[in-house]
Enzyme design. Structure first.
Site, PDB file in Angstrom:
ATOM      1  N   TYR A   1       0.845  -1.106  -0.086  1.00 39.02           N
ATOM      2  CA  TYR A   1      -0.061  -0.107   0.099  1.00 39.02           C
ATOM      3  C   TYR A   1       0.943   1.164  -0.065  1.00 39.02           C
ATOM      4  O   TYR A   1       1.908   1.471   0.778  1.00 39.02           O
ATOM      5  CB  TYR A   1      -0.884  -0.070   1.342  1.00 39.02           C
ATOM      6  CG  TYR A   1      -2.166  -0.775   1.228  1.00 39.02           C
ATOM      7  CD1 TYR A   1      -3.003  -0.699  -0.060  1.00 39.02           C
ATOM      8  CD2 TYR A   1      -2.505  -1.650   2.221  1.00 39.02           C
ATOM      9  CE1 TYR A   1      -3.852  -1.693   0.093  1.00 39.02           C
ATOM     10  CE2 TYR A   1      -3.495  -2.425   2.149  1.00 39.02           C
ATOM     11  CZ  TYR A   1      -4.336  -2.478   1.016  1.00 39.02           C
ATOM     12  OH  TYR A   1      -5.400  -3.229   1.040  1.00 39.02           O
TER      13      TYR A   1
ATOM     14  N   ASP B   1      -6.462  -0.877  -6.256  1.00 41.31           N
ATOM     15  CA  ASP B   1      -7.992  -0.704  -6.326  1.00 41.31           C
ATOM     16  C   ASP B   1      -8.341  -0.330  -4.762  1.00 41.31           C
ATOM     17  O   ASP B   1      -9.388  -0.369  -4.413  1.00 41.31           O
ATOM     18  CB  ASP B   1      -8.439  -2.072  -6.524  1.00 41.31           C
ATOM     19  CG  ASP B   1      -7.908  -3.184  -5.479  1.00 41.31           C
ATOM     20  OD1 ASP B   1      -7.105  -2.936  -4.504  1.00 41.31           O
ATOM     21  OD2 ASP B   1      -8.094  -4.551  -5.735  1.00 41.31           O
TER      22      ASP B   1
ATOM     23  N   HIS C   1      -9.941  -7.388  -5.240  1.00 41.11           N
ATOM     24  CA  HIS C   1      -9.895  -7.028  -3.733  1.00 41.11           C
ATOM     25  C   HIS C   1     -10.890  -8.013  -2.814  1.00 41.11           C
ATOM     26  O   HIS C   1     -11.120  -8.009  -1.793  1.00 41.11           O
ATOM     27  CB  HIS C   1      -9.796  -5.812  -3.288  1.00 41.11           C
ATOM     28  CG  HIS C   1      -8.887  -5.459  -1.974  1.00 41.11           C
ATOM     29  ND1 HIS C   1      -7.916  -4.383  -2.409  1.00 41.11           N
ATOM     30  CD2 HIS C   1      -8.880  -5.901  -0.892  1.00 41.11           C
ATOM     31  CE1 HIS C   1      -7.230  -4.213  -1.341  1.00 41.11           C
ATOM     32  NE2 HIS C   1      -7.825  -4.982  -0.272  1.00 41.11           N
TER      33      HIS C   1
HETATM   34  C1  LIG Z   1      -9.308 -10.036   5.371  1.00 38.20           C
HETATM   35  C2  LIG Z   1      -8.563  -9.884   4.043  1.00 38.20           C
HETATM   36  C3  LIG Z   1      -7.609  -8.594   4.170  1.00 38.20           C
HETATM   37  C4  LIG Z   1      -6.799  -8.304   2.975  1.00 38.20           C
HETATM   38  N1  LIG Z   1      -6.159  -7.433   3.038  1.00 38.20           N
HETATM   39  C5  LIG Z   1      -5.528  -7.093   1.837  1.00 38.20           C
HETATM   40  C6  LIG Z   1      -4.368  -6.246   1.988  1.00 38.20           C
HETATM   41  O1  LIG Z   1      -3.860  -5.523   3.009  1.00 38.20           O
HETATM   42  N2  LIG Z   1      -3.879  -5.835   0.665  1.00 38.20           N
HETATM   43  C7  LIG Z   1      -4.448  -6.257  -0.381  1.00 38.20           C
HETATM   44  O2  LIG Z   1      -3.690  -6.004  -1.358  1.00 38.20           O
HETATM   45  N3  LIG Z   1      -5.185  -7.018  -0.586  1.00 38.20           N
HETATM   46  C8  LIG Z   1      -5.912  -7.556   0.752  1.00 38.20           C
HETATM   47  N4  LIG Z   1      -6.953  -8.510   0.743  1.00 38.20           N
HETATM   48  C9  LIG Z   1      -7.217  -8.902  -0.768  1.00 38.20           C
HETATM   49  C10 LIG Z   1      -6.608 -10.203  -1.108  1.00 38.20           C
HETATM   50  O3  LIG Z   1      -5.146 -10.077  -1.470  1.00 38.20           O
HETATM   51  C11 LIG Z   1      -7.073 -10.923  -2.477  1.00 38.20           C
HETATM   52  O4  LIG Z   1      -7.154 -10.150  -3.518  1.00 38.20           O
HETATM   53  C12 LIG Z   1      -8.601 -11.605  -2.112  1.00 38.20           C
HETATM   54  O5  LIG Z   1      -8.545 -12.122  -0.830  1.00 38.20           O
HETATM   55  C13 LIG Z   1      -8.777 -12.539  -2.782  1.00 38.20           C
HETATM   56  O6  LIG Z   1      -9.957 -13.070  -2.589  1.00 38.20           O
HETATM   57  P1  LIG Z   1     -10.409 -14.369  -1.850  1.00 38.20           P
HETATM   58  O7  LIG Z   1     -10.575 -14.005  -0.571  1.00 38.20           O
HETATM   59  O8  LIG Z   1     -11.806 -14.891  -2.157  1.00 38.20           O
HETATM   60  O9  LIG Z   1      -9.435 -15.504  -2.281  1.00 38.20           O
HETATM   61  C14 LIG Z   1      -7.620  -8.967   1.777  1.00 38.20           C
HETATM   62  C15 LIG Z   1      -8.733  -9.744   1.689  1.00 38.20           C
HETATM   63  C16 LIG Z   1      -9.225 -10.164   3.090  1.00 38.20           C
HETATM   64  C17 LIG Z   1     -10.331 -11.343   2.757  1.00 38.20           C
END
Ligand SMILES: Cc1cc2nc3c(=O)[nH]c(=O)nc-3n(C[C@H](O)[C@H](O)[C@H](O)COP(=O)(O)O)c2cc1C
Length: 437
Positions: free
Chosen positions: A176, A204, A295
């Protein structure tokens, strides 16, 4: 003495003399006892057969606030659910009589070996769900040759994660971008110096989505926050997500990409592409890859699934003569719960997929062992599905093996995903206060 820590603020926090640390003994509450009883009653790990099992167990054993933060998605959570459904609008066209006695699902991601065509995607705040947080992922990934993407907002410090690594273990870093670019520069260069192999810049999230399940919980008290924000004043009355995201720079733009290239030799990957237009701009900006991602449904609601975007992106890049190009890899994430999902994404042109919540839920429910079981389940499914599909290697998983004709049609009927629907928790409405009648 413990090693000095570098965090996103770029400040070396200095050496800690453990003898001066005052240990606070926390009282065991009724809630702690209830959770321990639930943990004791978990299904034995060998009866966990798929990623939905992990999710449903995590939902039961997690503190409410952690479940709300992890499971939530933005607005009406349409995209969250669509991420799952999209995979069910793609059908296989399996090939037969191909001598599939031996099948191999290993691959490379950014030139790094990976035992599976998937990586552990960044999910923030692992300690909300397990005292060891992201270290559960690190140790399991090491044992199984899987790549872990470290989140900027991980609960564990990046150095603690890297210190726990096995020799030669591969990591990527999710970034980030901080308003203060000097902080970002130090953080990125520190990761590179410590051997991290890829920089995934999340694009995003200029503002974090309104995740209502999370917002209904107040992020107060002494919850495990992000390591990078230790000592900072974070706003805590709008749910966890809002509390931890205030430093993210909404002015980030394409013009900044050359600067990232100037500060690191790590491959740069843009995480959060949602259209062919932006995929073309990314290619032209000279980055090494893109993640087609919404995301996990947590940002713009009713954005399309990464899988659907993949079809449009590969077609557009191909038309311009940009793709296939071994120097430019395309990944997809969101909703991947089965090896068959991964194979569909690969058939449609993805080099690998990112998996977020399933690994998170696996460690919340069972720690490192849970993640190892999750990886093993993916392996078992790869073996079976590749044999049944008639593909002996990942290179043999080709576009002709899928029918994605109805992927972009959002109205087609498919059988219901019962496991997913059983775990999915519908949003709730605002509640009245106790009326004094
Ligand atoms: C609890 C949680 C925290 C996340 N934190 C971040 C983050 O800090 N940075 C980021 O780029 N994506 C974050 N994501 C998105 C994940 O990297 C990923 O794009 C997403 O979880 C994929 O979908 P899925 O959970 O259905 O596998 C987060 C997702 C979740 C569920």
């Amino acid at each position: 003495m413990t090693r000095p820590q570098v965090n996103l603020t770029g400040i070396r926090l200095g050496l800690i003399d453990q003898s001066t640390v005052v240990k606070v003994v926390k009282e065991v509450t009724e809630e702690d006892r209830r959770r321990q009883a639930l943990l004791d009653a978990r299904p034995p790990l060998d009866t966990v057969l798929n990623m939905h099992d992990f999710e449903t167990i995590a939902r039961t054993v997690l503190p409410e606030k952690a479940w709300a933060y992890y499971s939530s998605a933005s607005d009406d959570e349409i995209t969250l659910r669509e991420n799952r459904m999209a995979y069910q609008r793609v059908w296989f066209r399996p090939r037969i009589l191909r001598d599939v006695s031996s099948v191999d699902w290993s691959t490379t991601i950014l030139g790094q070996k990976s035992s599976l065509p998937l990586y552990i995607s960044a999910t923030a705040l692992g300690k909300l769900g397990h005292p060891d947080g992201e270290l559960c992922l690190t140790k399991a990934a090491a044992n199984h040759g899987v790549i872990q993407m470290i989140a900027t907002l991980a609960s564990c410090a990046i150095d603690d994660i890297l210190d726990a690594a096995a020799p030669g273990q591969t990591f990527f870093l999710q970034l980030y971008v901080n308003r203060d670019r000097e902080i970002t520069r130090k953080y990125v260069q520190h990761a590179e110096a410590r051997g991290v192999k890829g920089l995934f810049i999340t694009v995003d999230a200029p503002q974090l989505g309104r995740r209502e399940k999370d917002m209904r919980m107040k992020f107060v008290g002494d919850d495990a926050g992000a390591e990078v924000q230790k000592g900072q004043d974070v706003k805590k009355d709008q749910g966890v997500a809002r509390a931890i995201s205030s430093f993210i720079d909404p002015s980030l733009a394409w013009k900044d990409i050359p600067w990232f290239k100037s500060i690191t030799k790590m491959p740069i990957i843009i995480k959060g592409i949602a259209t062919a237009e932006d995929a073309i701009l990314a290619y032209e900006a000279g980055v090494q890859g893109i993640v087609l991602s919404n995301h996990g449904g947590r940002q713009l609601d009713t954005a399309r699934s990464g899988l659907e975007v993949l079809v449009e992106v590969t077609a557009a890049l191909r038309r311009r003569g940009y793709w296939p190009d071994p120097r430019f890899e395309i990944y997809v994430d969101g909703g991947v719960r089965r090896a068959s999902d991964v194979l569909k994404a690969i058939a449609l042109g993805a080099k690998a997929v990112g998996v977020g919540r399933p690994f998170l839920y696996a460690f919340c429910a069972y720690g490192q062992e849970g993640v190892e079981r999750a990886i093993q389940l993916f392996r078992d499914e790869f073996e079976m599905n590749m044999r049944l599909l008639g593909a002996r290697t990942i290179d043999e998983v080709v576009p002709d093996m899928v029918d994605a004709g109805s992927l972009a049609a959002h109205t087609v009927l498919t059988p219901e995903d019962n496991l997913f629907n059983q775990t999915y928790q519908p949003l709730s409405l605002a509640k009245f206060k106790e009326a004094k009648l």
